[in-house]
Design a protein around this motif. Structure first.
Motif, PDB file in Angstrom:
ATOM      1  N   UNK A 106       0.836  -1.197   0.000  1.00  0.00           N
ATOM      2  CA  UNK A 106       0.000   0.000   0.000  1.00  0.00           C
ATOM      3  C   UNK A 106       0.874   1.251   0.000  1.00  0.00           C
ATOM      4  N   UNK A 107       0.425   2.282  -0.740  1.00  0.00           N
ATOM      5  CA  UNK A 107       1.181   3.523  -0.870  1.00  0.00           C
ATOM      6  C   UNK A 107       0.286   4.718  -0.559  1.00  0.00           C
ATOM      7  N   UNK A 108       0.845   5.710   0.113  1.00  0.00           N
ATOM      8  CA  UNK A 108       0.173   6.973   0.378  1.00  0.00           C
ATOM      9  C   UNK A 108       1.220   8.071   0.361  1.00  0.00           C
ATOM     10  N   UNK A 109       0.768   9.334   0.336  1.00  0.00           N
ATOM     11  CA  UNK A 109       1.703  10.451   0.198  1.00  0.00           C
ATOM     12  C   UNK A 109       1.321  11.615   1.109  1.00  0.00           C
ATOM     13  N   UNK A 110       2.341  12.334   1.548  1.00  0.00           N
ATOM     14  CA  UNK A 110       2.182  13.537   2.353  1.00  0.00           C
ATOM     15  C   UNK A 110       3.244  14.532   1.883  1.00  0.00           C
ATOM     16  N   UNK A 111       2.931  15.829   1.982  1.00  0.00           N
ATOM     17  CA  UNK A 111       3.902  16.878   1.633  1.00  0.00           C
ATOM     18  C   UNK A 111       4.564  17.354   2.916  1.00  0.00           C
ATOM     19  N   UNK A 112       5.890  17.518   2.888  1.00  0.00           N
ATOM     20  CA  UNK A 112       6.557  18.076   4.058  1.00  0.00           C
ATOM     21  C   UNK A 112       6.451  19.603   4.002  1.00  0.00           C
ATOM     22  N   UNK A 113       6.839  20.313   5.060  1.00  0.00           N
ATOM     23  CA  UNK A 113       6.673  21.774   5.093  1.00  0.00           C
ATOM     24  C   UNK A 113       7.440  22.531   4.010  1.00  0.00           C
ATOM     25  N   UNK A 114       8.446  21.894   3.382  1.00  0.00           N
ATOM     26  CA  UNK A 114       9.203  22.567   2.324  1.00  0.00           C
ATOM     27  C   UNK A 114       8.728  22.180   0.932  1.00  0.00           C
ATOM     28  N   UNK A 115       7.593  21.486   0.863  1.00  0.00           N
ATOM     29  CA  UNK A 115       7.002  21.153  -0.428  1.00  0.00           C
ATOM     30  C   UNK A 115       7.543  19.894  -1.076  1.00  0.00           C
ATOM     31  N   UNK A 116       8.211  19.037  -0.314  1.00  0.00           N
ATOM     32  CA  UNK A 116       8.693  17.759  -0.840  1.00  0.00           C
ATOM     33  C   UNK A 116       7.628  16.689  -0.653  1.00  0.00           C
ATOM     34  N   UNK A 117       7.342  15.960  -1.712  1.00  0.00           N
ATOM     35  CA  UNK A 117       6.391  14.856  -1.634  1.00  0.00           C
ATOM     36  C   UNK A 117       7.094  13.673  -0.980  1.00  0.00           C
ATOM     37  N   UNK A 118       6.474  13.095   0.034  1.00  0.00           N
ATOM     38  CA  UNK A 118       7.005  11.960   0.768  1.00  0.00           C
ATOM     39  C   UNK A 118       6.077  10.777   0.514  1.00  0.00           C
ATOM     40  N   UNK A 119       6.665   9.669   0.081  1.00  0.00           N
ATOM     41  CA  UNK A 119       5.866   8.469  -0.165  1.00  0.00           C
ATOM     42  C   UNK A 119       5.954   7.567   1.059  1.00  0.00           C
ATOM     43  N   UNK A 120       4.810   7.073   1.510  1.00  0.00           N
ATOM     44  CA  UNK A 120       4.739   6.155   2.637  1.00  0.00           C
ATOM     45  C   UNK A 120       4.289   4.798   2.088  1.00  0.00           C
ATOM     46  N   UNK A 121       4.978   3.750   2.493  1.00  0.00           N
ATOM     47  CA  UNK A 121       4.750   2.421   1.923  1.00  0.00           C
ATOM     48  C   UNK A 121       4.589   1.370   3.011  1.00  0.00           C
ATOM     49  N   UNK A 122       3.467   0.678   2.981  1.00  0.00           N
ATOM     50  CA  UNK A 122       3.241  -0.469   3.851  1.00  0.00           C
ATOM     51  C   UNK A 122       3.464  -1.714   3.007  1.00  0.00           C
ATOM     52  N   UNK A 123       4.563  -2.432   3.254  1.00  0.00           N
ATOM     53  CA  UNK A 123       4.844  -3.623   2.450  1.00  0.00           C
ATOM     54  C   UNK A 123       3.713  -4.648   2.557  1.00  0.00           C
ATOM     55  N   UNK A 124       3.573  -5.508   1.547  1.00  0.00           N
ATOM     56  CA  UNK A 124       2.541  -6.541   1.626  1.00  0.00           C
ATOM     57  C   UNK A 124       2.838  -7.488   2.791  1.00  0.00           C
ATOM     58  N   UNK A 125       1.789  -7.990   3.390  1.00  0.00           N
ATOM     59  CA  UNK A 125       1.937  -8.935   4.505  1.00  0.00           C
ATOM     60  C   UNK A 125       2.380 -10.287   3.939  1.00  0.00           C
ATOM     61  N   UNK A 126       3.297 -10.978   4.638  1.00  0.00           N
ATOM     62  CA  UNK A 126       3.732 -12.290   4.177  1.00  0.00           C
ATOM     63  C   UNK A 126       2.553 -13.253   4.149  1.00  0.00           C
ATOM     64  N   UNK A 127       2.562 -14.157   3.173  1.00  0.00           N
ATOM     65  CA  UNK A 127       1.499 -15.169   3.079  1.00  0.00           C
ATOM     66  C   UNK A 127       1.572 -16.076   4.295  1.00  0.00           C
ATOM     67  N   UNK A 128       0.407 -16.410   4.835  1.00  0.00           N
ATOM     68  CA  UNK A 128       0.357 -17.231   6.039  1.00  0.00           C
ATOM     69  C   UNK A 128       0.492 -18.701   5.718  1.00  0.00           C
TER      70      UNK A 128
END
Length: 128
Positions: A106-128
Motif C-alpha cells: 500500500x502507498x500513500x503520500x504527504x507533503x513536508x513543510x518545504x514542499x517535498x512529496x514523501x511516499x509512505x509504503x506499507x509492504x505486503x503482509x507475508x502469506x500465512x
C-alpha cells in the motif's frame, strides 16, 4: 503507534536516466535490474527478505507532483491507513489518493513543510 520503520526506496529525476544509471553502475557498483533500478537486499532480521529500491525517472515524469523536487524518498510504515489519519489530524497535507497492490503493498503520500512529496509504503503482509 510506530510511524516510519525504514527507507523503502529513493527515487530521482534525471535529465538522461540511462546515462546516469550507467554512471552509478560503473562508478558505484550498482547492480541494475532489467527495469533500470537497483535493489539493495537487507539480509538481516527481522525482515531478511526486505530490500531498499533505488530508481531513476525521466525529468518529464510527474510522479512527484505537486512537489517540484527532483527526488522523493519512500519510507516503510507498519500501518499506512492509521498513519495517514494521524498526519491528517496533525494538520499535514495528505494526498487523498492511495494505491494498493497485492504484489507491492500500500502507498500513500504527504507533503513536508518545504514542499517535498514523501511516499509512505506499507509492504505486503507475508502469506500465512
Amino acid at each position: 503507534m510506530k510511524r516510519v520503520t525504514g527507507i523503502g526506496g529513493i527515487f530521482f529525476k534525471a535529465q538522461d536516466p540511462q546515462k546516469l544509471r550507467e554512471w552509478y553502475r560503473r562508478h558505484l557498483g550498482f547492480e541494475l535490474e532489467s527495469w533500470g533500478g537497483a535493489v539493495f537486499k537487507w539480509n538481516e532480521p527481522p525482515t531478511p527478505d526486505g530490500a531498499t529500491v533505488w530508481s531513476l525517472m525521466p525529468d518529464s515524469n510527474d510522479y512527484f507532483a505537486p512537489s517540484s523536487a527532483r527526488f522523493m524518498v519512500n519510507y516503510r510504515v507498519d500501518d499506512l491507513d492509521a498513519l495517514l489519519q494521524v498526519l491528517r489530524d496533525e494538520g499535514c497535507e495528505v494526498d487523498e489518493r492511495t494505491e494498493t497492490s497485492a504484489e507491492l503493498g500500500k502507498f500513500g503520500w504527504v507533503m513536508d513543510p518545504e514542499g517535498n512529496r514523501v511516499e509512505l509504503w506499507e509492504p505486503p503482509k507475508p502469506a500465512a
